[in-house]
Design a protein around this motif. Structure first.
Motif, mmCIF file in Angstrom:
data_model
loop_
_atom_site.group_PDB
_atom_site.id
_atom_site.type_symbol
_atom_site.label_atom_id
_atom_site.label_comp_id
_atom_site.label_asym_id
_atom_site.label_seq_id
_atom_site.Cartn_x
_atom_site.Cartn_y
_atom_site.Cartn_z
ATOM 1 N N ILE A 11 -8.008 4.923 22.264
ATOM 2 C CA ILE A 11 -7.766 4.235 20.996
ATOM 3 C C ILE A 11 -7.354 2.797 21.261
ATOM 4 C CG2 ILE A 11 -6.307 4.158 18.931
ATOM 5 C CD1 ILE A 11 -6.175 7.167 18.985
ATOM 6 N N THR A 12 -8.005 1.874 20.555
ATOM 7 C CA THR A 12 -7.674 0.452 20.629
ATOM 8 C C THR A 12 -7.140 0.018 19.272
ATOM 9 O OG1 THR A 12 -9.512 0.140 22.183
ATOM 10 C CG2 THR A 12 -8.531 -1.839 21.237
ATOM 11 N N LEU A 13 -5.987 -0.631 19.268
ATOM 12 C CA LEU A 13 -5.321 -1.014 18.027
ATOM 13 C C LEU A 13 -5.727 -2.420 17.599
ATOM 14 C CD1 LEU A 13 -1.727 0.259 18.873
ATOM 15 C CD2 LEU A 13 -3.585 1.504 17.752
ATOM 16 N N PRO A 14 -5.691 -2.687 16.294
ATOM 17 C CA PRO A 14 -5.961 -4.056 15.835
ATOM 18 C C PRO A 14 -4.816 -4.973 16.233
ATOM 19 C CG PRO A 14 -5.237 -2.679 14.018
ATOM 20 C CD PRO A 14 -5.426 -1.756 15.184
ATOM 21 N N LYS A 15 -5.132 -6.246 16.436
ATOM 22 C CA LYS A 15 -4.105 -7.223 16.811
ATOM 23 C C LYS A 15 -3.203 -7.556 15.621
ATOM 24 C CE LYS A 15 -6.251 -9.819 20.598
ATOM 25 N NZ LYS A 15 -6.637 -11.179 21.051
ATOM 26 N N ASN A 16 -1.990 -7.949 15.972
ATOM 27 C CA ASN A 16 -1.040 -8.491 14.986
ATOM 28 C C ASN A 16 -0.867 -7.589 13.758
ATOM 29 O OD1 ASN A 16 -0.780 -10.828 16.610
ATOM 30 N ND2 ASN A 16 -2.653 -11.659 15.692
ATOM 31 N N ALA A 17 -0.735 -6.290 14.010
ATOM 32 C CA ALA A 17 -0.515 -5.350 12.917
ATOM 33 C C ALA A 17 0.798 -4.622 13.177
ATOM 34 C CB ALA A 17 -1.679 -4.369 12.810
ATOM 35 N N PRO A 18 1.906 -5.097 12.617
ATOM 36 C CA PRO A 18 3.218 -4.498 12.878
ATOM 37 C C PRO A 18 3.245 -3.006 12.539
ATOM 38 C CG PRO A 18 3.458 -6.585 11.729
ATOM 39 C CD PRO A 18 2.000 -6.252 11.705
ATOM 40 N N GLY A 19 3.799 -2.207 13.443
ATOM 41 C CA GLY A 19 3.953 -0.775 13.197
ATOM 42 C C GLY A 19 2.675 0.021 13.282
ATOM 43 N N ILE A 20 1.589 -0.573 13.792
ATOM 44 C CA ILE A 20 0.296 0.107 13.750
ATOM 45 C C ILE A 20 0.270 1.344 14.646
ATOM 46 C CG2 ILE A 20 -0.705 -1.381 15.526
ATOM 47 C CD1 ILE A 20 -2.499 0.247 12.506
ATOM 48 N N LEU A 21 0.931 1.294 15.804
ATOM 49 C CA LEU A 21 0.939 2.478 16.671
ATOM 50 C C LEU A 21 1.645 3.637 15.967
ATOM 51 C CD1 LEU A 21 0.341 3.906 19.316
ATOM 52 C CD2 LEU A 21 2.447 2.923 20.261
ATOM 53 N N HIS A 22 2.755 3.341 15.314
ATOM 54 C CA HIS A 22 3.476 4.381 14.558
ATOM 55 C C HIS A 22 2.568 4.978 13.479
ATOM 56 C CE1 HIS A 22 6.656 6.416 12.325
ATOM 57 N NE2 HIS A 22 6.224 5.803 11.243
ATOM 58 N N LYS A 23 1.828 4.133 12.782
ATOM 59 C CA LYS A 23 0.950 4.612 11.706
ATOM 60 C C LYS A 23 -0.170 5.486 12.269
ATOM 61 C CE LYS A 23 1.843 0.548 8.819
ATOM 62 N NZ LYS A 23 1.271 -0.702 8.250
ATOM 63 N N VAL A 24 -0.728 5.081 13.419
ATOM 64 C CA VAL A 24 -1.804 5.868 14.044
ATOM 65 C C VAL A 24 -1.285 7.237 14.455
ATOM 66 C CG1 VAL A 24 -3.245 6.039 16.115
ATOM 67 C CG2 VAL A 24 -3.213 3.920 14.785
ATOM 68 N N LEU A 25 -0.137 7.265 15.104
ATOM 69 C CA LEU A 25 0.422 8.545 15.542
ATOM 70 C C LEU A 25 0.826 9.408 14.344
ATOM 71 C CD1 LEU A 25 2.558 7.405 18.605
ATOM 72 C CD2 LEU A 25 0.277 8.431 18.598
ATOM 73 N N SER A 26 1.254 8.761 13.261
ATOM 74 C CA SER A 26 1.636 9.509 12.063
ATOM 75 C C SER A 26 0.439 10.238 11.446
ATOM 76 C CB SER A 26 2.256 8.567 11.027
ATOM 77 O OG SER A 26 3.486 8.043 11.500
#
Length: 275
Positions: A195-210
């Motif tokens: 999984i590759t996350l979008p740049k400059n997206a605060p809290g995105i890893l938490h949202k993905v795992l959620s």
């Protein structure tokens, strides 16, 4: 049909490959990168590489190599118990140098620090390469860390057996291919995602795992690896346990896509555990 593996013969990867394929089909390669390249170029039909050790974690060469390949899939996971042994030509030898693969050396770190703290340690491409070198240089005071099968193959003596830091030492191997392999009727038990996350997206890893958490989807592994583009940029390796929840997993993947994350499904595969 040919099957590439991290050789030479009697390496632990050879043992994993032998679980599914006859010896006559197996083709050794000197490195994981060469093994993956042979599969990519259709020089072999399947490949077997180590993925993770219970003591030392992921084999980064395998993971990073597979991250770059989009048409290779995991067909099977094979888990083997790993016993490391200190091999010599003669039991009277006092080793002045010990050779082995970096993973085997790391798995035996406590033993080496306790009994051979001042001995030169040298990394080589594989445990079997180390055993072969020792066998071919009987006049040198050199030892190898390798399997008992390697000791038998090269006529070496086991100076110390079971020297790994933990007796529950295991390694995961992946059987890789470009199409599925129907050698048994085991149901898929795990899915691996990059999984590759979008740049400059605060809290995105938490949202993905959620997206997995609120659906009560079990994740057995979460690991970050550098994208090797710029400092601070990573991709994530996630292992998803599959039961009767495949539709929920599909919905989770849809959700993380809507969040702007990109994923590569590396495989949806069964697990074989060898005693």
């Amino acid at each position: 049909m040919e099957v590439g593996y991290l050789g030479p013969k009697n390496s632990f990867t050879y043992k994993a490959a032998s679980y599914y394929f006859d010896d006559s089909l197996l083709q050794p390669y000197a490195s994981i990168a060469n093994c993956l390249s042979a599969l990519k170029k259709n020089q072999v039909d399947y490949a077997v590489v180590p993925i993770e050790n219970s003591l030392e974690g992921s084999v980064h060469t395998s993971m990073d190599g597979l991250f770059q390949e989009k048409d290779i899939t995991v067909c099977r996971e094979i888990i083997l118990p790993i016993q490391q042994n200190l091999l010599v030509n003669d039991l009277t030898i006092i080793p002045k140098k010990i050779l082995s693969h970096p993973q085997a050396l790391a798995q035996s770190q406590q033993f080496l620090e306790t009994y051979y703290p001042d001995v030169l340690i040298e990394q080589v491409p594989s445990t079997t390469f180390a055993a072969e070198y020792v066998a071919e240089h009987p006049s040198e005071s050199v030892a190898a860390i390798a399997s008992k099968e390697a000791a038998s193959e090269y006529g070496l003596e086991i100076l110390s057996a079971g020297i790994q830091d933990n007796r529950f030492n295991q390694t995961r191997f992946w059987l890789l291919g470009k199409e599925l392999l129907n050698h048994d009727n085991r149901l898929p038990e795990k899915m691996t995602l990059f999984i590759t996350l979008p740049k400059n997206a605060p809290g995105i890893l938490h949202k993905v795992l959620s997206a997995f958490a609120w659906r009560e989807i079990d994740l057995s592994k979460i690991e970050s690896r550098p994208l090797k583009t710029e400092l601070g940029e990573y991709y994530f390796i996630i292992d998803v346990l599959i039961h009767d929840n495949i539709k929920l997993v599909e919905y989770a993947l849809e959700e993380i896509t809507l969040l702007g994350a990109k994923y590569q499904q590396l495989g949806y595969y069964p697990i074989v555990i060898k005693e």
